[in-house]
Write a protein that holds these residues in place. Structure first.
Motif, PDB file in Angstrom:
ATOM      1  N   GLY A 167       0.803  -1.212   0.000  1.00 32.32           N
ATOM      2  CA  GLY A 167       0.000   0.000   0.000  1.00 32.32           C
ATOM      3  C   GLY A 167       0.837   1.263   0.000  1.00 32.32           C
ATOM      4  O   GLY A 167       2.047   1.244  -0.270  1.00 32.32           O
ATOM      5  N   THR A 168       0.206   2.374   0.332  1.00 30.09           N
ATOM      6  CA  THR A 168       0.873   3.669   0.338  1.00 30.09           C
ATOM      7  C   THR A 168       0.867   4.267   1.747  1.00 30.09           C
ATOM      8  O   THR A 168       0.108   3.850   2.610  1.00 30.09           O
ATOM      9  CB  THR A 168       0.181   4.644  -0.632  1.00 30.09           C
ATOM     10  OG1 THR A 168      -1.179   4.830  -0.212  1.00 30.09           O
ATOM     11  CG2 THR A 168       0.193   4.104  -2.050  1.00 30.09           C
ATOM     12  N   ASP A 169       1.736   5.279   1.928  1.00 21.84           N
ATOM     13  CA  ASP A 169       1.848   5.902   3.242  1.00 21.84           C
ATOM     14  C   ASP A 169       0.982   7.151   3.320  1.00 21.84           C
ATOM     15  O   ASP A 169       0.095   7.368   2.489  1.00 21.84           O
ATOM     16  CB  ASP A 169       3.307   6.209   3.559  1.00 21.84           C
ATOM     17  CG  ASP A 169       3.899   7.259   2.627  1.00 21.84           C
ATOM     18  OD1 ASP A 169       3.183   7.770   1.737  1.00 21.84           O
ATOM     19  OD2 ASP A 169       5.091   7.581   2.791  1.00 21.84           O
ATOM     20  N   PHE A 170       1.278   8.027   4.297  1.00 23.87           N
ATOM     21  CA  PHE A 170       0.400   9.170   4.575  1.00 23.87           C
ATOM     22  C   PHE A 170       0.442  10.250   3.502  1.00 23.87           C
ATOM     23  O   PHE A 170      -0.427  11.120   3.468  1.00 23.87           O
ATOM     24  CB  PHE A 170       0.756   9.787   5.935  1.00 23.87           C
ATOM     25  CG  PHE A 170       2.094  10.476   5.969  1.00 23.87           C
ATOM     26  CD1 PHE A 170       2.169  11.855   6.046  1.00 23.87           C
ATOM     27  CD2 PHE A 170       3.277   9.744   5.935  1.00 23.87           C
ATOM     28  CE1 PHE A 170       3.399  12.494   6.090  1.00 23.87           C
ATOM     29  CE2 PHE A 170       4.496  10.384   5.980  1.00 23.87           C
ATOM     30  CZ  PHE A 170       4.567  11.759   6.059  1.00 23.87           C
ATOM     31  N   VAL A 171       1.452  10.201   2.603  1.00 27.48           N
ATOM     32  CA  VAL A 171       1.487  11.158   1.489  1.00 27.48           C
ATOM     33  C   VAL A 171       1.388  10.455   0.145  1.00 27.48           C
ATOM     34  O   VAL A 171       1.665  11.051  -0.892  1.00 27.48           O
ATOM     35  CB  VAL A 171       2.752  12.034   1.548  1.00 27.48           C
ATOM     36  CG1 VAL A 171       2.701  12.985   2.722  1.00 27.48           C
ATOM     37  CG2 VAL A 171       4.003  11.175   1.589  1.00 27.48           C
TER      38      VAL A 171
END
Length: 262
Positions: free
Chosen positions: A43-47
């Protein structure tokens, strides 16, 4: 190798390999997706950056700073502790150890914040700050381990035989203290790792959006229910590194103890 040793080596090898070889495995930066999205393996992080890429990039700073700070603290603390133990002048002992006691009286987190506020930012500064925080305890442990050897009957015999100071200090006292210092080194590295991670949480020495395992844990915790891997995996790598160091250090000490009894 027994099971305990294999477990320690395995736990230690994974984060170290990622820290050393991870940056070379990262390709061209991909376009950012939505924050805390399920796109990609983790998945992706906070940005919106790929968590996989951040994991490959984020270990080198944590491991390098913690290792360098631990090494610097021992390079400074061990000679101070040995000199304080070897001297016969109480005034010199007091002069060496009392300033370190003052540093010990200040909580490590508060000392970290105060030193960081007075120093320029950057990884080098963080190395020095963490080393200064660890220095007093290393010097005290070295002194405590060296005192029985520095003033025992073997030392008196070496003085009577006019052995050189280097042979007495290093050949007898320092070598006799090495097992205790080795046992302490594992704990001290974990303490340095904790301080580096804490500094990263506070934004000291690293940018708020840096590719760093500790920063990942802090910055992505707000979306842990949406994308847990962005927090769980870097936290697990930090835990594996800490436990692995302790297990390997314990086994090294156990091996030396077995050899000494033969």
């Amino acid at each position: 190798m027994n099971r305990r040793t294999l477990t320690g080596v395995a736990l230690l090898a994974v984060p170290l390999l990622l820290a050393v070889a991870g940056p070379t495995l990262v390709g061209e930066p991909a376009a950012r997706a939505r924050p805390f999205d399920a796109t990609g393996p983790l998945g992706t992080d906070f940005v919106g950056r790929a968590v996989t890429d951040q994991l490959l990039l984020g270990g080198r700073s944590v491991v390098a700073v913690a290792a360098a700070a631990t090494a610097l603290a021992y390079l400074l603390g061990v000679p101070i502790g040995l000199l304080a133990a070897l001297t016969r002048r109480r005034r010199l002992d007091e002069l060496l150890m009392r300033p370190l006691d003052l540093l010990l009286a200040v909580p490590s987190l508060l000392l970290l914040i105060l030193l960081a506020a007075a120093a320029p930012g950057g990884p080098g500064t963080l190395v020095v700050i963490v080393a200064v925080v660890a220095l007093p305890e290393i010097a005290r442990i070295t002194r405590a381990a060296a005192l029985p050897l520095a003033h025992g009957t073997a030392m008196e015999a070496m003085r009577l035989y006019r052995e050189t100071w280097w042979r007495r200090a290093v050949g007898h006292v320092a070598r006799g203290s090495r097992r205790i210092l080795l046992a302490d080194a594992g704990v001290r590295f974990i303490g340095a790792l904790y301080l580096v991670a804490t500094a990263s949480f506070l934004g000291i020495g690293v940018a708020p959006d840096a590719a760093d395992w500790a920063v990942m844990v802090d910055r992505n915790r707000s979306g842990i229910l949406l994308q847990p891997w962005a927090v769980v995996v870097p936290a697990a790598l930090l835990v594996a590194l800490s436990v692995g160091v302790n297990l390997v250090t314990d086994q090294l000490l156990a091996g030396r103890r077995t050899e000494a009894t033969r």
